[in-house]
Design a protein around this motif. Structure first.
Motif, PDB file in Angstrom:
ATOM      1  N   MET A  10       0.843  -1.200   0.000  1.00  0.00           N
ATOM      2  CA  MET A  10       0.000   0.000   0.000  1.00  0.00           C
ATOM      3  C   MET A  10       0.884   1.258   0.000  1.00  0.00           C
ATOM      4  N   LYS A  11       0.490   2.236  -0.787  1.00  0.00           N
ATOM      5  CA  LYS A  11       1.262   3.470  -0.871  1.00  0.00           C
ATOM      6  C   LYS A  11       1.126   4.285   0.415  1.00  0.00           C
ATOM      7  N   THR A  12       2.198   4.988   0.756  1.00  0.00           N
ATOM      8  CA  THR A  12       2.136   5.911   1.879  1.00  0.00           C
ATOM      9  C   THR A  12       1.452   7.200   1.424  1.00  0.00           C
ATOM     10  N   ASP A  13       1.057   8.026   2.389  1.00  0.00           N
ATOM     11  CA  ASP A  13       0.451   9.318   2.047  1.00  0.00           C
ATOM     12  C   ASP A  13       1.426  10.181   1.247  1.00  0.00           C
ATOM     13  N   LYS A  14       2.704  10.097   1.574  1.00  0.00           N
ATOM     14  CA  LYS A  14       3.706  10.879   0.847  1.00  0.00           C
ATOM     15  C   LYS A  14       3.781  10.431  -0.610  1.00  0.00           C
ATOM     16  N   GLN A  15       3.759   9.119  -0.838  1.00  0.00           N
ATOM     17  CA  GLN A  15       3.787   8.604  -2.202  1.00  0.00           C
ATOM     18  C   GLN A  15       2.529   9.002  -2.974  1.00  0.00           C
ATOM     19  N   LEU A  16       1.387   8.916  -2.301  1.00  0.00           N
ATOM     20  CA  LEU A  16       0.141   9.304  -2.954  1.00  0.00           C
ATOM     21  C   LEU A  16       0.154  10.780  -3.332  1.00  0.00           C
ATOM     22  N   LYS A  17       0.649  11.631  -2.441  1.00  0.00           N
ATOM     23  CA  LYS A  17       0.727  13.072  -2.729  1.00  0.00           C
ATOM     24  C   LYS A  17       1.574  13.312  -3.975  1.00  0.00           C
ATOM     25  N   GLN A  18       2.698  12.631  -4.069  1.00  0.00           N
ATOM     26  CA  GLN A  18       3.563  12.796  -5.232  1.00  0.00           C
ATOM     27  C   GLN A  18       2.865  12.300  -6.501  1.00  0.00           C
ATOM     28  N   ASP A  19       2.178  11.158  -6.405  1.00  0.00           N
ATOM     29  CA  ASP A  19       1.479  10.612  -7.565  1.00  0.00           C
ATOM     30  C   ASP A  19       0.366  11.545  -8.040  1.00  0.00           C
ATOM     31  N   VAL A  20      -0.384  12.108  -7.092  1.00  0.00           N
ATOM     32  CA  VAL A  20      -1.468  13.025  -7.457  1.00  0.00           C
ATOM     33  C   VAL A  20      -0.900  14.272  -8.109  1.00  0.00           C
ATOM     34  N   GLU A  21       0.154  14.834  -7.537  1.00  0.00           N
ATOM     35  CA  GLU A  21       0.767  16.028  -8.110  1.00  0.00           C
ATOM     36  C   GLU A  21       1.296  15.762  -9.519  1.00  0.00           C
ATOM     37  N   GLU A  22       1.873  14.583  -9.730  1.00  0.00           N
ATOM     38  CA  GLU A  22       2.365  14.230 -11.057  1.00  0.00           C
ATOM     39  C   GLU A  22       1.216  14.058 -12.049  1.00  0.00           C
ATOM     40  N   GLU A  23       0.101  13.484 -11.582  1.00  0.00           N
ATOM     41  CA  GLU A  23      -1.064  13.316 -12.456  1.00  0.00           C
ATOM     42  C   GLU A  23      -1.667  14.671 -12.816  1.00  0.00           C
ATOM     43  N   LEU A  24      -1.698  15.587 -11.862  1.00  0.00           N
ATOM     44  CA  LEU A  24      -2.191  16.941 -12.134  1.00  0.00           C
ATOM     45  C   LEU A  24      -1.301  17.641 -13.156  1.00  0.00           C
ATOM     46  N   GLU A  25       0.010  17.488 -12.983  1.00  0.00           N
ATOM     47  CA  GLU A  25       0.950  18.134 -13.902  1.00  0.00           C
ATOM     48  C   GLU A  25       0.876  17.512 -15.296  1.00  0.00           C
ATOM     49  N   TYR A  26       0.546  16.229 -15.359  1.00  0.00           N
ATOM     50  CA  TYR A  26       0.479  15.510 -16.629  1.00  0.00           C
ATOM     51  C   TYR A  26      -0.721  15.946 -17.463  1.00  0.00           C
ATOM     52  N   ASP A  27      -1.796  16.365 -16.794  1.00  0.00           N
ATOM     53  CA  ASP A  27      -3.039  16.712 -17.485  1.00  0.00           C
ATOM     54  C   ASP A  27      -2.920  18.109 -18.095  1.00  0.00           C
ATOM     55  N   PRO A  28      -3.046  18.245 -19.429  1.00  0.00           N
ATOM     56  CA  PRO A  28      -2.885  19.557 -20.066  1.00  0.00           C
ATOM     57  C   PRO A  28      -3.990  20.552 -19.718  1.00  0.00           C
ATOM     58  N   ALA A  29      -5.109  20.069 -19.160  1.00  0.00           N
ATOM     59  CA  ALA A  29      -6.206  20.958 -18.792  1.00  0.00           C
ATOM     60  C   ALA A  29      -5.978  21.630 -17.444  1.00  0.00           C
ATOM     61  N   ILE A  30      -4.871  21.286 -16.766  1.00  0.00           N
ATOM     62  CA  ILE A  30      -4.634  21.768 -15.396  1.00  0.00           C
ATOM     63  C   ILE A  30      -3.336  22.547 -15.323  1.00  0.00           C
ATOM     64  N   ASP A  31      -3.377  23.678 -14.632  1.00  0.00           N
ATOM     65  CA  ASP A  31      -2.169  24.415 -14.280  1.00  0.00           C
ATOM     66  C   ASP A  31      -1.836  24.050 -12.835  1.00  0.00           C
ATOM     67  N   ILE A  32      -0.764  23.287 -12.652  1.00  0.00           N
ATOM     68  CA  ILE A  32      -0.431  22.773 -11.325  1.00  0.00           C
ATOM     69  C   ILE A  32      -0.243  23.891 -10.310  1.00  0.00           C
ATOM     70  N   ALA A  33       0.101  25.089 -10.795  1.00  0.00           N
ATOM     71  CA  ALA A  33       0.304  26.220  -9.880  1.00  0.00           C
ATOM     72  C   ALA A  33      -1.011  26.659  -9.229  1.00  0.00           C
ATOM     73  N   ASP A  34      -2.150  26.276  -9.828  1.00  0.00           N
ATOM     74  CA  ASP A  34      -3.453  26.677  -9.294  1.00  0.00           C
ATOM     75  C   ASP A  34      -3.946  25.769  -8.180  1.00  0.00           C
ATOM     76  N   ILE A  35      -3.342  24.576  -8.022  1.00  0.00           N
ATOM     77  CA  ILE A  35      -3.920  23.537  -7.173  1.00  0.00           C
ATOM     78  C   ILE A  35      -2.954  23.116  -6.070  1.00  0.00           C
ATOM     79  N   GLY A  36      -3.458  23.032  -4.832  1.00  0.00           N
ATOM     80  CA  GLY A  36      -2.692  22.496  -3.718  1.00  0.00           C
ATOM     81  C   GLY A  36      -3.171  21.101  -3.375  1.00  0.00           C
ATOM     82  N   VAL A  37      -2.260  20.231  -2.930  1.00  0.00           N
ATOM     83  CA  VAL A  37      -2.592  18.830  -2.638  1.00  0.00           C
ATOM     84  C   VAL A  37      -2.137  18.472  -1.221  1.00  0.00           C
ATOM     85  N   GLN A  38      -3.050  17.898  -0.455  1.00  0.00           N
ATOM     86  CA  GLN A  38      -2.721  17.337   0.856  1.00  0.00           C
ATOM     87  C   GLN A  38      -3.317  15.932   0.930  1.00  0.00           C
ATOM     88  N   VAL A  39      -2.615  15.013   1.611  1.00  0.00           N
ATOM     89  CA  VAL A  39      -3.097  13.635   1.737  1.00  0.00           C
ATOM     90  C   VAL A  39      -3.000  13.200   3.188  1.00  0.00           C
TER      91      VAL A  39
END
Length: 216
Positions: free
Chosen positions: A1-30
């Motif tokens: 099972m992923k840790t919260d830290k790993q999940l946070k990194q995965d979510v941030e990478e998925e947000l950055e990967y999506d061209p419809a999203i500006d990662i600078a607009d979104i904060g992530v906490q897990v």
């Protein structure tokens, strides 16, 4: 099972990967596999894209939304202009009559009411409006006409699940009552959960889906 830290990194990478999203607009906490998205996306479409991106990440148990849309000055319009634009977009939708959906706009928030023959059309109308510039949010109050027996509807959804999500279908129970579908069982991720919900919503005659699925 992923840790919260790993999940946070995965979510941030998925947000950055999506061209419809500006990662600078979104904060992530897990916390305990629950993802909280905060910040100020510049459109309702970007907000939806961020929600969907977080839900796609394997291991995420739930997503909490604390985002508030802040439109750029150029995208701010009067409610009258927004209502006119929404009505024009809906008139061009295949399968949707001009009288089927009524539009209300209040401070940039669009409410859709009416009656359509399938949940697919209802969701298509919502998605179309949600991707328009100047829209702060959408409330979909469109009713879906019934047209199939409960047993027929359950069987159609079951077959659709086997076509679209065969592995998940084996662990899911489907109950239908008055056009409302209740889904119970277990899925492996939020993405699988969304696939199951989508298969249920796509059936003609469904006007509500109750999601009691557990994410393992």
């Amino acid at each position: 099972m992923k840790t919260d830290k790993q999940l946070k990194q995965d979510v941030e990478e998925e947000l950055e990967y999506d061209p419809a999203i500006d990662i600078a607009d979104i904060g992530v906490q897990v916390n305990d596999r629950i993802v909280t998205l905060s910040g100020h996306p510049t459109s309702y479409a970007e907000k939806l894209a961020a929600e969907q991106a977080a839900q796609r990440v394997s291991g995420v148990k739930a997503v909490v939304i604390e985002m508030e849309v802040r439109l750029p000055q150029a995208d701010i319009h009067t409610d009258e202009d927004t209502a006119s634009a929404v009505r024009s977009m809906l008139r061009w939708m295949v399968g949707l009559s001009e009288e089927a959906v009524k539009v209300q706009v209040e401070k940039g928030w669009v409410t859709l009411r009416g009656n359509v023959p399938s949940a697919h059309l209802s969701h298509l109308a919502e998605r179309t409006v949600g991707h328009m510039r100047g829209v702060l949010g959408v409330s979909n109050l469109i009713d879906v006409s019934a047209g199939h027996s409960q047993q027929d509807l359950a069987e159609k959804i079951s077959r659709a699940l086997q076509r679209h999500a065969e592995r998940e279908a084996k662990h899911i129970d489907i109950k239908v009552r008055d056009g409302t579908v209740t889904l119970t069982g277990k899925v492996g991720s939020l993405a699988e959960r969304a696939a199951v919900r989508g298969a249920a919503w796509a059936a003609r005659g469904v006007h509500a889906v109750i999601d009691d699925l557990d994410v393992q």
